[in-house]
Design a protein around this motif. Structure first.
Motif, PDB file in Angstrom:
ATOM      1  N   MET A 398       0.818  -1.209   0.000  1.00 13.94           N
ATOM      2  CA  MET A 398       0.000   0.000   0.000  1.00 13.94           C
ATOM      3  C   MET A 398       0.858   1.268   0.000  1.00 13.94           C
ATOM      4  SD  MET A 398      -2.985  -1.186  -0.238  1.00 13.94           S
ATOM      5  CE  MET A 398      -3.835   0.383  -0.124  1.00 13.94           C
ATOM      6  N   GLY A 399       2.163   1.112  -0.191  1.00 15.70           N
ATOM      7  CA  GLY A 399       3.048   2.267  -0.244  1.00 15.70           C
ATOM      8  C   GLY A 399       3.430   2.817   1.116  1.00 15.70           C
ATOM      9  N   ALA A 400       3.133   2.076   2.178  1.00 11.63           N
ATOM     10  CA  ALA A 400       3.520   2.516   3.512  1.00 11.63           C
ATOM     11  C   ALA A 400       4.984   2.186   3.761  1.00 11.63           C
ATOM     12  CB  ALA A 400       2.641   1.847   4.566  1.00 11.63           C
ATOM     13  N   VAL A 401       5.590   2.946   4.646  1.00 10.34           N
ATOM     14  CA  VAL A 401       6.945   2.652   5.121  1.00 10.34           C
ATOM     15  C   VAL A 401       6.790   2.044   6.507  1.00 10.34           C
ATOM     16  CG1 VAL A 401       9.204   3.584   5.731  1.00 10.34           C
ATOM     17  CG2 VAL A 401       7.936   4.532   3.787  1.00 10.34           C
ATOM     18  N   VAL A 402       7.092   0.767   6.643  1.00  6.91           N
ATOM     19  CA  VAL A 402       6.903   0.048   7.905  1.00  6.91           C
ATOM     20  C   VAL A 402       8.130  -0.815   8.145  1.00  6.91           C
ATOM     21  CG1 VAL A 402       5.429  -1.521   9.224  1.00  6.91           C
ATOM     22  CG2 VAL A 402       4.420  -0.061   7.473  1.00  6.91           C
ATOM     23  N   ASP A 403       8.813  -0.540   9.229  1.00  9.38           N
ATOM     24  CA  ASP A 403       9.994  -1.343   9.510  1.00  9.38           C
ATOM     25  C   ASP A 403      10.291  -1.331  10.996  1.00  9.38           C
ATOM     26  OD1 ASP A 403      11.920  -3.119   8.752  1.00  9.38           O
ATOM     27  OD2 ASP A 403      13.249  -1.656   7.830  1.00  9.38           O
ATOM     28  N   THR A 404      11.267  -2.144  11.382  1.00  8.21           N
ATOM     29  CA  THR A 404      11.657  -2.250  12.781  1.00  8.21           C
ATOM     30  C   THR A 404      13.163  -2.046  12.911  1.00  8.21           C
ATOM     31  OG1 THR A 404      12.005  -4.637  12.621  1.00  8.21           O
ATOM     32  CG2 THR A 404       9.799  -3.897  13.252  1.00  8.21           C
ATOM     33  N   PHE A 405      13.588  -1.633  14.080  1.00  5.04           N
ATOM     34  CA  PHE A 405      14.998  -1.656  14.433  1.00  5.04           C
ATOM     35  C   PHE A 405      15.095  -1.889  15.931  1.00  5.04           C
ATOM     36  CE2 PHE A 405      13.738   2.764  14.821  1.00  5.04           C
ATOM     37  CZ  PHE A 405      14.391   3.230  15.954  1.00  5.04           C
ATOM     38  N   GLU A 406      16.232  -2.419  16.361  1.00  5.18           N
ATOM     39  CA  GLU A 406      16.377  -2.794  17.765  1.00  5.18           C
ATOM     40  C   GLU A 406      17.737  -2.356  18.272  1.00  5.18           C
ATOM     41  OE1 GLU A 406      18.803  -5.754  17.714  1.00  5.18           O
ATOM     42  OE2 GLU A 406      18.756  -4.805  15.747  1.00  5.18           O
ATOM     43  N   THR A 407      17.887  -2.352  19.591  1.00  7.75           N
ATOM     44  CA  THR A 407      19.108  -1.886  20.209  1.00  7.75           C
ATOM     45  C   THR A 407      19.184  -2.466  21.613  1.00  7.75           C
ATOM     46  OG1 THR A 407      20.384   0.099  20.765  1.00  7.75           O
ATOM     47  CG2 THR A 407      18.015   0.211  21.106  1.00  7.75           C
ATOM     48  N   THR A 423      10.179  10.438  19.859  1.00 10.18           N
ATOM     49  CA  THR A 423      10.053  11.848  19.465  1.00 10.18           C
ATOM     50  C   THR A 423      10.789  12.142  18.163  1.00 10.18           C
ATOM     51  OG1 THR A 423       9.862  12.509  21.793  1.00 10.18           O
ATOM     52  CG2 THR A 423      10.495  14.207  20.195  1.00 10.18           C
ATOM     53  N   GLU A 424      12.071  11.793  18.106  1.00 13.32           N
ATOM     54  CA  GLU A 424      12.901  12.216  16.976  1.00 13.32           C
ATOM     55  C   GLU A 424      12.659  11.384  15.730  1.00 13.32           C
ATOM     56  OE1 GLU A 424      17.018  13.146  17.873  1.00 13.32           O
ATOM     57  OE2 GLU A 424      16.530  13.134  20.014  1.00 13.32           O
ATOM     58  N   VAL A 425      12.526  10.087  15.883  1.00 15.56           N
ATOM     59  CA  VAL A 425      12.264   9.248  14.708  1.00 15.56           C
ATOM     60  C   VAL A 425      10.858   9.511  14.190  1.00 15.56           C
ATOM     61  CG1 VAL A 425      12.068   6.882  13.863  1.00 15.56           C
ATOM     62  CG2 VAL A 425      13.948   7.500  15.393  1.00 15.56           C
ATOM     63  N   GLY A 426       9.910   9.675  15.110  1.00 18.35           N
ATOM     64  CA  GLY A 426       8.554  10.004  14.680  1.00 18.35           C
ATOM     65  C   GLY A 426       8.510  11.314  13.917  1.00 18.35           C
ATOM     66  N   ALA A 427       9.225  12.331  14.416  1.00 13.44           N
ATOM     67  CA  ALA A 427       9.256  13.632  13.735  1.00 13.44           C
ATOM     68  C   ALA A 427       9.930  13.524  12.374  1.00 13.44           C
ATOM     69  CB  ALA A 427       9.980  14.646  14.612  1.00 13.44           C
ATOM     70  N   ALA A 428      11.001  12.743  12.291  1.00 13.87           N
ATOM     71  CA  ALA A 428      11.698  12.577  11.016  1.00 13.87           C
ATOM     72  C   ALA A 428      10.814  11.883   9.988  1.00 13.87           C
ATOM     73  CB  ALA A 428      12.984  11.781  11.226  1.00 13.87           C
ATOM     74  N   ALA A 429      10.073  10.874  10.412  1.00 18.20           N
ATOM     75  CA  ALA A 429       9.190  10.161   9.494  1.00 18.20           C
ATOM     76  C   ALA A 429       8.056  11.063   9.024  1.00 18.20           C
ATOM     77  CB  ALA A 429       8.633   8.915  10.170  1.00 18.20           C
ATOM     78  N   VAL A 439       5.276   5.351  16.143  1.00 17.10           N
ATOM     79  CA  VAL A 439       6.488   4.685  16.622  1.00 17.10           C
ATOM     80  C   VAL A 439       6.132   3.931  17.893  1.00 17.10           C
ATOM     81  CG1 VAL A 439       8.889   4.935  17.342  1.00 17.10           C
ATOM     82  CG2 VAL A 439       7.927   6.532  15.672  1.00 17.10           C
ATOM     83  N   ASN A 440       6.175   2.624  17.832  1.00 15.03           N
ATOM     84  CA  ASN A 440       5.879   1.769  18.982  1.00 15.03           C
ATOM     85  C   ASN A 440       7.152   1.110  19.494  1.00 15.03           C
ATOM     86  OD1 ASN A 440       3.118   2.304  18.693  1.00 15.03           O
ATOM     87  ND2 ASN A 440       2.821   0.560  17.328  1.00 15.03           N
ATOM     88  N   VAL A 457       8.234   1.360  13.281  1.00 17.65           N
ATOM     89  CA  VAL A 457       7.879   2.655  12.702  1.00 17.65           C
ATOM     90  C   VAL A 457       6.931   2.419  11.538  1.00 17.65           C
ATOM     91  CG1 VAL A 457       8.751   4.777  11.649  1.00 17.65           C
ATOM     92  CG2 VAL A 457      10.170   3.522  13.293  1.00 17.65           C
ATOM     93  N   ALA A 458       5.835   3.161  11.497  1.00 12.77           N
ATOM     94  CA  ALA A 458       4.868   3.031  10.404  1.00 12.77           C
ATOM     95  C   ALA A 458       4.382   4.408   9.985  1.00 12.77           C
ATOM     96  CB  ALA A 458       3.685   2.165  10.839  1.00 12.77           C
ATOM     97  N   VAL A 459       4.405   4.665   8.660  1.00 10.96           N
ATOM     98  CA  VAL A 459       3.942   5.937   8.126  1.00 10.96           C
ATOM     99  C   VAL A 459       3.626   5.743   6.649  1.00 10.96           C
ATOM    100  CG1 VAL A 459       6.265   6.732   7.507  1.00 10.96           C
ATOM    101  CG2 VAL A 459       4.474   8.421   8.009  1.00 10.96           C
TER     102      VAL A 459
END
Length: 534
Positions: A398-407, A423-429, A439-440, A457-459
């Motif tokens: 559907m053209g969404a950008v959905v991915d995960t990252f871990e740390t 805050t920052e990743v959500g704002a960047a997306a 951002v969950n 992250v989903a947008v």
């Protein structure tokens, strides 16, 4: 082609472009329903890509007659080995723009085949990309650049046997190409199990787990595959050898540690002696809900610092809990589980629940017994955990950008780190797309001194430019992690995507030693170029 579930007794086949089984992907109607959850996505799903629509050129090299029976240039096989299963891989396949497709795919049957293929490749400028199940989400199995005349994908899944079992020492010698289900099926008649279950279990191999230091089933204590290794056998261009099989040793730097996490850049892991366990007979699980995420973090820290050692201790923030169906009232949810092969674990669960409730949680009735169903939240989380990669691919259509990252980071850092990422990743997306991002966070593994946050992250993306959006988001995420001295990866590996963060994280003396090891073991520089090192 990628090895499929047909090899373990079913008739299901793997998707060449997306996650898992081809028949498990959401259909067009489900994709549209998923897209409706993210305003700004496409009106209709992108079509499922076809190999026939790709530009698969002629191979840039031809193997000698002595190796021809191991190698294929079939376009479908080459396309299936061109990339891993990160979001960027999936969206590029959907857009018909995958990175360089390997010229050849080889399936060696044993160590000598691997050695012969490496010898030929080294003498003819052919890059060799070791390939297990192809589930990498960090660019670990693709080739970037043009420094080599051709690219050979070295698929190890024909080397998939449990060769020897030591029941007295509870260990087994296993070939590295064994997919998770293939491995466990051979151990089951002996009442034994490796009990390493990453999310990619069905579609990844023992060698892949070892080469990437994969995180697995256990949320505490034995969190990584490293903990189960007795010895490794490695075939490198310069030499072949195996470490001694020992319960422990203090004889200098560990040879196994050199190759664990080496991601195929130093040599090809072909076998390993692995520590096994009896299959668990006793299980108990429960969930605990929290109105305050900070209180939930404190509860998890207390559990990690106790001697209870839960097998499962995963904390879902409100967004993650809602996404999985574990809670729909804005609560955070802690999923707890215990297991044992020798004794009931209900008492340990009860003690853990007392500790969790003391931090302001509220619990459902725990479930216990070898075959007892878990409570509703636990069941919902488990089902969503296995289904989530398929839903990601549906949203990608559907053209969404959905991915995960871990740390991973220390307890003194974790709360601020999670807030900064949100805050920052959500704002960047949001800035990159013009759409509101979600951002969950969940904690997947916990330690006495810290935890491993895992972010989703989903947008809605920019049509036709989704991969660039993903790159922008990933760069901001890496910067946040670095500023908080959180690792660039807890268990997804470095690959090519995390190279900049890894270069910043490792100390220079180690970098010098790693470069020297690469030069000594792979003098022609053909093994997985660009992974870990330039």
């Amino acid at each position: 082609m990628l090895k499929t579930a047909t090899d373990t007794g079913s008739n299901r086949t793997r998707s060449w472009w997306g996650w898992g089984y081809a028949d498990a992907h959401p259909d067009d109607a489900e994709c549209a329903a998923l897209g409706a959850l993210l305003p700004g996505t496409l009106a209709r799903p992108l079509p499922i890509p076809r190999v026939a629509d790709l530009s698969v050129g002629r191979p840039g090299a031809t193997p000698p007659a002595s190796l021809a029976h191991l190698v294929t240039d079939d376009p479908a096989a080459r396309a299936a080995h061109a990339m891993g299963r990160a979001y960027r891989d999936v969206i590029r396949a959907l857009r018909g723009t995958p990175r360089r497709i390997p010229d050849l795919v080889a399936r060696p049957a044993g160590d000598q085949d691997v050695a012969d293929l490496l010898d030929w490749a080294g003498g003819h400028g052919v890059a060799v990309i070791p390939f297990g199940g192809g589930s990498s989400v960090v660019g670990g199995v693709e080739y970037r650049g043009d420094a080599h005349r051709a690219v050979l994908s070295l698929d190890l899944t024909a080397m998939d046997r449990v060769l020897e079992i030591d029941t007295r020492g509870r260990a087994a010698r296993i070939q590295a190409g064994a997919l998770g289900p293939v491995l466990e099926a051979q151990l089951r008649p002996h009442g034994l199990t490796l009990r390493h279950f990453p999310q990619s279990f069905e579609f990844s191999t023992l060698g892949g787990w070892l080469a990437t230091r994969a995180g697995g089933h256990y949320a505490t204590v034995h969190t990584h595959i490293d903990d189960f290794v007795q010895s490794l056998r490695v075939v490198a261009p310069a030499a072949t050898g195996a470490s001694w099989r020992l319960p422990a040793s203090g004889a200098g730097p560990s040879p196994d540690r050199l190759f664990l996490g080496s991601e195929g850049a130093l040599g090809v892991i072909t076998e390993a002696w692995m520590r096994l366990q009896e299959r668990p007979r006793f299980k108990a699980s429960a969930s605990v809900a929290y109105g305050d995420f900070g209180a939930a973090l404190e509860a998890v820290r207390a559990l990690a610092q106790s001697d209870l050692a839960p097998a499962n201790c995963r904390l879902l923030d409100p967004g993650e809990a809602m996404l999985s169906g574990a809670a729909r009232d804005g609560s955070s949810v802690l999923v707890l589980g215990f297991e044992s092969a020798t004794a009931p674990v209900d008492g340990r669960l009860a003690t853990a629940l007392d500790l969790a409730l003391a931090h302001g949680g509220r619990a459902d009735t725990p479930a216990s017994g070898g075959d007892a169903p878990a409570d509703a939240a636990v069941t919902a989380w488990r089902s969503a955990f296995l289904r989530m990669p398929y839903l990601r691919d549906g949203l990608a259509r559907m053209g969404a950008v959905v991915d995960t990252f871990e740390t991973a980071a220390g307890w003194d850092t974790v709360p601020a780190l999670i807030d900064a990422v949100r805050t920052e990743v959500g704002a960047a997306a949001t800035k990159a797309t013009g759409h509101t991002a979600t951002v969950n966070c969940r904690l997947t593994h916990v330690y006495p001194d810290g935890a491993a946050p895992y972010f989703t992250v989903a947008v809605a993306g920019r049509p036709g430019d989704e991969a660039a959006v993903w790159d922008d988001i990933k760069a901001v995420a890496a910067d946040v992690l670095h500023r908080h001295r959180a690792t660039i990866t807890h268990h997804h590996a470095v690959g090519r995507d995390h190279r900049p963060g890894y270069d910043l994280q490792r100390p220079e003396p180690f970098a010098l030693a790693l470069r020297a090891a690469k030069d000594a073991l792979d003098p022609h520089g053909v093994l997985n170029p660009g992974v870990l090192l330039g």
